[in-house]
Design an enzyme around this catalytic site. Sequence first.
Site, PDB file in Angstrom:
ATOM      1  N   LYS A 187       0.827  -1.210   0.000  1.00 19.05           N
ATOM      2  CA  LYS A 187       0.000   0.000   0.000  1.00 19.05           C
ATOM      3  C   LYS A 187       0.864   1.265   0.000  1.00 19.05           C
ATOM      4  O   LYS A 187       1.831   1.373   0.760  1.00 19.05           O
ATOM      5  CB  LYS A 187      -0.912   0.018   1.238  1.00 19.05           C
ATOM      6  CG  LYS A 187      -1.788  -1.220   1.401  1.00 19.05           C
ATOM      7  CD  LYS A 187      -2.652  -1.534   0.205  1.00 19.05           C
ATOM      8  CE  LYS A 187      -3.846  -0.622   0.067  1.00 19.05           C
ATOM      9  NZ  LYS A 187      -4.680  -1.011  -1.110  1.00 19.05           N
ATOM     10  N   THR A 188       0.485   2.216  -0.824  1.00 24.97           N
ATOM     11  CA  THR A 188       1.285   3.444  -0.924  1.00 24.97           C
ATOM     12  C   THR A 188       0.636   4.630  -0.199  1.00 24.97           C
ATOM     13  O   THR A 188       1.234   5.691  -0.108  1.00 24.97           O
ATOM     14  CB  THR A 188       1.476   3.855  -2.409  1.00 24.97           C
ATOM     15  OG1 THR A 188       0.193   4.128  -2.974  1.00 24.97           O
ATOM     16  CG2 THR A 188       2.173   2.772  -3.206  1.00 24.97           C
ATOM     17  N   ALA A 241      17.070  -5.581   3.144  1.00 25.29           N
ATOM     18  CA  ALA A 241      18.204  -6.314   2.577  1.00 25.29           C
ATOM     19  C   ALA A 241      18.751  -7.240   3.654  1.00 25.29           C
ATOM     20  O   ALA A 241      18.472  -7.063   4.841  1.00 25.29           O
ATOM     21  CB  ALA A 241      19.278  -5.342   2.129  1.00 25.29           C
ATOM     22  N   GLY A 359      28.345  -1.469  30.058  1.00 28.66           N
ATOM     23  CA  GLY A 359      27.069  -1.375  30.754  1.00 28.66           C
ATOM     24  C   GLY A 359      27.197  -0.577  32.040  1.00 28.66           C
ATOM     25  O   GLY A 359      28.305  -0.228  32.462  1.00 28.66           O
ATOM     26  N   CYS A 386      35.019  -2.463  28.202  1.00 24.93           N
ATOM     27  CA  CYS A 386      34.683  -1.457  29.220  1.00 24.93           C
ATOM     28  C   CYS A 386      34.189  -2.123  30.508  1.00 24.93           C
ATOM     29  O   CYS A 386      35.000  -2.657  31.248  1.00 24.93           O
ATOM     30  CB  CYS A 386      33.691  -0.443  28.665  1.00 24.93           C
ATOM     31  SG  CYS A 386      33.772   1.101  29.572  1.00 24.93           S
ATOM     32  N   GLY A 388      32.971  -4.887  30.697  1.00 28.11           N
ATOM     33  CA  GLY A 388      33.468  -6.259  30.518  1.00 28.11           C
ATOM     34  C   GLY A 388      34.886  -6.415  31.047  1.00 28.11           C
ATOM     35  O   GLY A 388      35.254  -7.466  31.583  1.00 28.11           O
ATOM     36  N   MET A 389      35.705  -5.360  30.913  1.00 25.92           N
ATOM     37  CA  MET A 389      37.061  -5.447  31.458  1.00 25.92           C
ATOM     38  C   MET A 389      37.038  -5.302  32.981  1.00 25.92           C
ATOM     39  O   MET A 389      37.719  -6.045  33.702  1.00 25.92           O
ATOM     40  CB  MET A 389      37.977  -4.369  30.902  1.00 25.92           C
ATOM     41  CG  MET A 389      39.331  -4.487  31.569  1.00 25.92           C
ATOM     42  SD  MET A 389      40.462  -3.139  31.305  1.00 25.92           S
ATOM     43  CE  MET A 389      40.300  -2.280  32.824  1.00 25.92           C
ATOM     44  N   GLN A 390      36.232  -4.372  33.463  1.00 29.93           N
ATOM     45  CA  GLN A 390      36.191  -4.173  34.916  1.00 29.93           C
ATOM     46  C   GLN A 390      35.762  -5.474  35.607  1.00 29.93           C
ATOM     47  O   GLN A 390      36.314  -5.855  36.640  1.00 29.93           O
ATOM     48  CB  GLN A 390      35.216  -3.029  35.242  1.00 29.93           C
ATOM     49  CG  GLN A 390      35.670  -1.695  34.642  1.00 29.93           C
ATOM     50  CD  GLN A 390      34.649  -0.573  34.786  1.00 29.93           C
ATOM     51  OE1 GLN A 390      33.539  -0.779  35.261  1.00 29.93           O
ATOM     52  NE2 GLN A 390      35.018   0.622  34.349  1.00 29.93           N
ATOM     53  N   HIS A 515      36.320   1.419  24.156  1.00 31.11           N
ATOM     54  CA  HIS A 515      35.308   0.820  23.267  1.00 31.11           C
ATOM     55  C   HIS A 515      35.867   0.688  21.852  1.00 31.11           C
ATOM     56  O   HIS A 515      35.617   1.565  21.012  1.00 31.11           O
ATOM     57  CB  HIS A 515      34.046   1.685  23.245  1.00 31.11           C
ATOM     58  CG  HIS A 515      33.288   1.674  24.524  1.00 31.11           C
ATOM     59  ND1 HIS A 515      32.361   0.704  24.830  1.00 31.11           N
ATOM     60  CD2 HIS A 515      33.339   2.498  25.600  1.00 31.11           C
ATOM     61  CE1 HIS A 515      31.857   0.936  26.027  1.00 31.11           C
ATOM     62  NE2 HIS A 515      32.445   2.020  26.518  1.00 31.11           N
ATOM     63  N   GLU A 517      34.837  -1.012  19.571  1.00 31.65           N
ATOM     64  CA  GLU A 517      33.738  -1.160  18.602  1.00 31.65           C
ATOM     65  C   GLU A 517      33.404   0.139  17.876  1.00 31.65           C
ATOM     66  O   GLU A 517      32.817   0.101  16.798  1.00 31.65           O
ATOM     67  CB  GLU A 517      32.491  -1.747  19.287  1.00 31.65           C
ATOM     68  CG  GLU A 517      31.786  -0.860  20.294  1.00 31.65           C
ATOM     69  CD  GLU A 517      32.274  -1.013  21.728  1.00 31.65           C
ATOM     70  OE1 GLU A 517      33.439  -1.429  21.917  1.00 31.65           O
ATOM     71  OE2 GLU A 517      31.515  -0.696  22.659  1.00 31.65           O
TER      72      GLU A 517
HETATM   73  N1  GLN Z   1      29.777   1.442  34.323  1.00 34.47           N
HETATM   74  C1  GLN Z   1      31.170   1.430  34.056  1.00 34.47           C
HETATM   75  C2  GLN Z   1      31.819   2.787  34.289  1.00 34.47           C
HETATM   76  O1  GLN Z   1      31.152   3.782  34.373  1.00 34.47           O
HETATM   77  C3  GLN Z   1      31.452   0.936  32.653  1.00 34.47           C
HETATM   78  C4  GLN Z   1      30.936   1.856  31.595  1.00 34.47           C
HETATM   79  C5  GLN Z   1      30.841   1.199  30.225  1.00 34.47           C
HETATM   80  O2  GLN Z   1      30.864  -0.026  30.110  1.00 34.47           O
HETATM   81  N2  GLN Z   1      30.720   1.988  29.194  1.00 34.47           N
HETATM   82  O3  GLN Z   1      33.004   2.883  34.397  1.00 34.47           O
END
Ligand code: GLN
Length: 545
Positions: A187-188, A241, A359, A386, A388-390, A515, A517
């Site tokens: 439908k347009t 796509a 996070g 981030c 994830g490293m902490q 980050h 990414e």
């Molecule tokens: N919450 C953590 C901090 O503030 C990590 C932040 C993040 O993962 N971007 O240092």
Amino acid sequence: MQKYIFVAGGVMSSIGKGVATASIGKVLQSKGFSVTAIKFDPYINVDAGTMNPIEHGEVFVTDDGTECDQDIGNYERFLDRNLSAVNYATTGKIYLSVIQRERNLEYGGRCVEVVPDIPNEVIARIQAAGKAASADFVLIEIGGTVGEYQNMLFLEAARMMKLQNPGRVIFVLAGYLPIPEVVGEMKTKPIQTACKMLNTAGIQPDFIIGRGILPLDEPRKRKISIFCNVDPRDVISSPDAKSIYEVPLQYEAEQFGQRILTKFHIRFKNQDLADWRKFVDVIKNSKDTVKIGIVGKYFETGKFTLTDSYISVIESIKHAVWFFGKKPEIIWLSAEKYEKSSALLNELKRYNGIIIPGGFGSRGIEGKIKAIEFCRTQKIPFLGLCLGMQLAVIEFARNVCGLKNASSTEFDAKTNQPVIDLMPEQRELITSKKLGATMRLGAYDCELKTGTRSFHAYGEAKISERHRHRYEVNNEYRKILEDNGLVVAGINPQKNLVEIIELENHPFFIAVQFHPEFKSRPLKPHPLFKEFIRIAISQINSKLT
Ligand code: GLN
């Protein structure tokens, strides 16, 4: 003379205006022109840093530390160009600068009004961004959907710009073409209605992009042409796509780039998208899958799973997997379920690699720590980003160094083993509630330790990566962590902060405070993601033999 192309969306949100804007840019770039892009977001938030990622998607960060909408990430990835603060503004930011100028008496004591002062501020920003990039084309994406109250002032600015710059402004409307199941026909009418709403803002689109699950056929193109007052050649079919990276090729097939240049009376050298085409061929034809699990929490919303909160992580995985000619398969794993049952961790063995992304806050933390322990002990390739490293540092402190209470003061303010803690200047900001745009943001230097896997991955000793966090590895615990085998592979030389950790005797265990990414590009995967995927693939191969 710079040319301006406005892109607005009709019918509904989430139809891929950002990708459309980025793809128009890509097509023009491929014809030898330089392009920059700006996004206007209709929120009152002064930047995206204070928006909930489940509602608004990922907060993308540029080198200069601007916290912006995820579409800036699309622009950077498609255009292979670093953008900055001039490429993103919200309603809040526009009003704030007008009000600040009024307070400084910069309007010379006259009445400051919504119109024209707000649209004028928008126009000044567009011109400044174009000038900063010295680009031939400035693409301007107007967030939101035409017809809603929220983005009216941006449309007003667009209308005024055309009046002020005859022959240098064109408008693109991207709209959705539903195919209701009971009707069984595309439908347009919704697009026609969206076009009328744009007309009431004083804007006649030069192009209409028809988004939908299927391509637009000729009868419907004609219909849109007649009812929306657009040349049928300027109604561009853009069906869903397999990958967003196909969109520039769709536009090329519809001669979108040529039509834009013809409208501006610009002659062009017909360069093509050869590298991009090759890249899209790999996307379409790759078969062997590489399965990567992401253990996170920002994807469940009611009965739906949204992945926009991790869009740059997802794209980075894909870029790296495609680089090796394989097919990415990304699986969402909710951290909280591992808190309820450790037995579920066994499922992590099914994946070729696990990522714990960034996070905030305490939800899901213990589940993520359990997942990291599992990856460490079961030798599953692991990449921590981030947060994830902490958490990788906390896990190592607890389970290898015997610091049973190790935690971050972010989720356990009273811990007596704060292996992750605030820097004094950040503590000050939190106490005084100065929370907007005050994290450690944007590009910082990092020096790599020779001989480490990270050094090998980057192939150089000095790198720069983008940050967005408040907390850091507490240097008071560095010795005990290192004495127990944690390798500090990268530090920030100015402040002596831990930026990368890794483990030996593990196929791949790297975690970074920044980050990566945000810097992966389709044809240039990020070195860390590339190395992570290379190892994941080699593990698959060794299992097969
Ligand atoms: N919450 C953590 C901090 O503030 C990590 C932040 C993040 O993962 N971007 O240092």
